[in-house]
Motif scaffolding. Structure first.
Motif, PDB file in Angstrom:
ATOM      1  N   ALA A 164      -4.870  12.540 -11.326  1.00 65.09           N
ATOM      2  CA  ALA A 164      -3.450  12.433 -10.994  1.00 65.09           C
ATOM      3  C   ALA A 164      -3.248  11.826  -9.614  1.00 65.09           C
ATOM      4  N   ALA A 165      -4.132  12.158  -8.675  1.00 68.45           N
ATOM      5  CA  ALA A 165      -4.024  11.584  -7.328  1.00 68.45           C
ATOM      6  C   ALA A 165      -4.296  10.078  -7.357  1.00 68.45           C
ATOM      7  N   VAL A 167      -1.670   5.585  -6.737  1.00 74.70           N
ATOM      8  CA  VAL A 167      -1.831   4.264  -6.118  1.00 74.70           C
ATOM      9  C   VAL A 167      -1.018   3.197  -6.850  1.00 74.70           C
ATOM     10  N   PRO A 168      -1.160   3.018  -8.182  1.00 82.48           N
ATOM     11  CA  PRO A 168      -0.305   2.016  -8.849  1.00 82.48           C
ATOM     12  C   PRO A 168       1.166   2.385  -8.794  1.00 82.48           C
ATOM     13  N   ARG A 169       1.456   3.688  -8.757  1.00 84.27           N
ATOM     14  CA  ARG A 169       2.860   4.108  -8.633  1.00 84.27           C
ATOM     15  C   ARG A 169       3.445   3.664  -7.301  1.00 84.27           C
ATOM     16  N   PHE A 170       2.679   3.791  -6.230  1.00 85.09           N
ATOM     17  CA  PHE A 170       3.149   3.341  -4.924  1.00 85.09           C
ATOM     18  C   PHE A 170       3.372   1.829  -4.918  1.00 85.09           C
ATOM     19  N   LEU A 202       6.892   0.142  -4.059  1.00 86.77           N
ATOM     20  CA  LEU A 202       7.008  -0.844  -2.981  1.00 86.77           C
ATOM     21  C   LEU A 202       7.652  -2.125  -3.490  1.00 86.77           C
ATOM     22  N   ASP A 203       7.307  -2.536  -4.695  1.00 88.89           N
ATOM     23  CA  ASP A 203       7.904  -3.742  -5.266  1.00 88.89           C
ATOM     24  C   ASP A 203       9.401  -3.560  -5.480  1.00 88.89           C
ATOM     25  N   GLY A 249      10.143   8.238  -2.177  1.00 88.96           N
ATOM     26  CA  GLY A 249       9.732   8.062  -3.567  1.00 88.96           C
ATOM     27  C   GLY A 249       8.435   8.787  -3.875  1.00 88.96           C
ATOM     28  N   ALA A 250       7.502   8.803  -2.916  1.00 85.82           N
ATOM     29  CA  ALA A 250       6.238   9.509  -3.129  1.00 85.82           C
ATOM     30  C   ALA A 250       6.461  11.011  -3.260  1.00 85.82           C
ATOM     31  N   ILE A 251       7.356  11.552  -2.444  1.00 86.64           N
ATOM     32  CA  ILE A 251       7.641  12.986  -2.524  1.00 86.64           C
ATOM     33  C   ILE A 251       8.298  13.329  -3.855  1.00 86.64           C
ATOM     34  N   ARG A 252       9.245  12.498  -4.299  1.00 90.25           N
ATOM     35  CA  ARG A 252       9.879  12.748  -5.594  1.00 90.25           C
ATOM     36  C   ARG A 252       8.868  12.684  -6.730  1.00 90.25           C
ATOM     37  N   HIS A 253       7.971  11.689  -6.675  1.00 95.16           N
ATOM     38  CA  HIS A 253       6.969  11.554  -7.725  1.00 95.16           C
ATOM     39  C   HIS A 253       6.009  12.745  -7.715  1.00 95.16           C
TER      40      HIS A 253
END
Length: 272
Positions: free
Chosen positions: A166-167, A171-174, A178-179, A213-217
């Motif tokens: 999961a961690a 990376v692809p989620r970030f 960013l895009d 966005g990272a915190i929400r994800h």
């Protein structure tokens, strides 16, 4: 209503039967070259790593789908990296250690000895061989299958395996987040001008929304894992199985046998 048969085995990457590496257990593709990778650290010649580079290339060309990206890695990136690293190690080799070897060339007061070139070539080939052998598993294995195999065969606690998976998925989620943030800045016309200071200002503008966005994800992933009672029980029912088959054992034994033969033939020059 027609019943749909459930296949408990992990789905493989679509490929012809010739591309056999996709059908092997991920652990088999890791265990087979692992002893060779360890021994290559102690090899000091060029013939031993060169033999394993050829073996790794043969496995990849037969067992993996040959794409333009793979061709660039095998034919351009790895040889270029080996040449650059070999030249660098040759330059940085202590001249006192190789002063008894013939002189390759002299430039002013600087002398390049053939012994330094041999050390650099051996080191570059050794690193290229290690990288090539790791690509056998890296180019034909997915992260989820590796985690499943580790949990099922190595008895790695699933709490560790799937948490790490999961961690890695962050990376692809970030990258996607960013895009989206960049596109939003362009739509608002706040992407700034050109130059290093404008680029630095844009990156500072990306930090806060990217962290949000990272915190929400992370919260959504945590809620999803809690909803599925992740970690509540010592064992976990697997939807997909990654079994260890006879062909996995055969692949490991054949690779070890080939490696032993190469080391026996090259032993006086490689490890002595």
């Amino acid at each position: 209503m027609t019943a749909v048969a459930f296949d408990p085995y992990a789905p493989h990457v679509p490929a012809s039967r010739v591309r056999f590496l996709y059908g092997l257990n991920p652990l088999a593709k890791l265990f087979a070259p692992l002893p060779v990778i360890v021994l290559l650290v102690f090899a000091r010649d060029a013939a031993t790593p060169a033999a394993f580079i050829l073996a790794a290339y043969a496995l990849l060309l037969v067992g993996v789908r040959f794409t333009a990206r793979l061709a660039g890695i095998l034919l351009l990136a790895i040889p270029l990296a080996a040449v650059v690293l070999g030249a660098g190690f040759a330059v940085w080799t202590d001249a006192a250690l190789v002063s008894g070897t013939p002189v390759a060339w002299r430039i002013g007061g600087w002398t390049m000895y053939t012994g330094a070139l041999a050390i650099g070539a051996g080191t570059g080939l050794r690193l290229a061989a290690i990288l090539s052998l790791t690509l056998v598993a890296g180019l034909s294995t997915t992260g989820p299958d590796l985690v499943r195999a580790s949990v099922q065969q190595l008895r790695v606690p699933y709490r560790i395996g799937y948490t790490a998976l999961a961690a890695f998925r962050f990376v692809p989620r970030f990258g996607h987040e960013l895009d989206v943030i960049r596109q939003a800045h362009r739509v608002r016309g706040s992407h700034g001008g050109r130059g290093p200071f404008s680029a630095l200002a844009r990156w500072f503008g990306y930090i806060v929304p990217l962290l949000a966005g990272a915190i929400r994800h992370a919260e959504r992933v945590a809620l999803a894992m809690d909803a599925r009672a992740f970690g509540a029980h010592p064992a976990r029912t697997e939807r997909h199985l990654v079994p260890w088959r006879a062909r996995d054992t055969m692949f490991v034994l054949l690779f070890w046998g080939f490696s032993t033969a190469v080391l026996i033939v090259l032993f006086p020059w490689g490890l002595a």
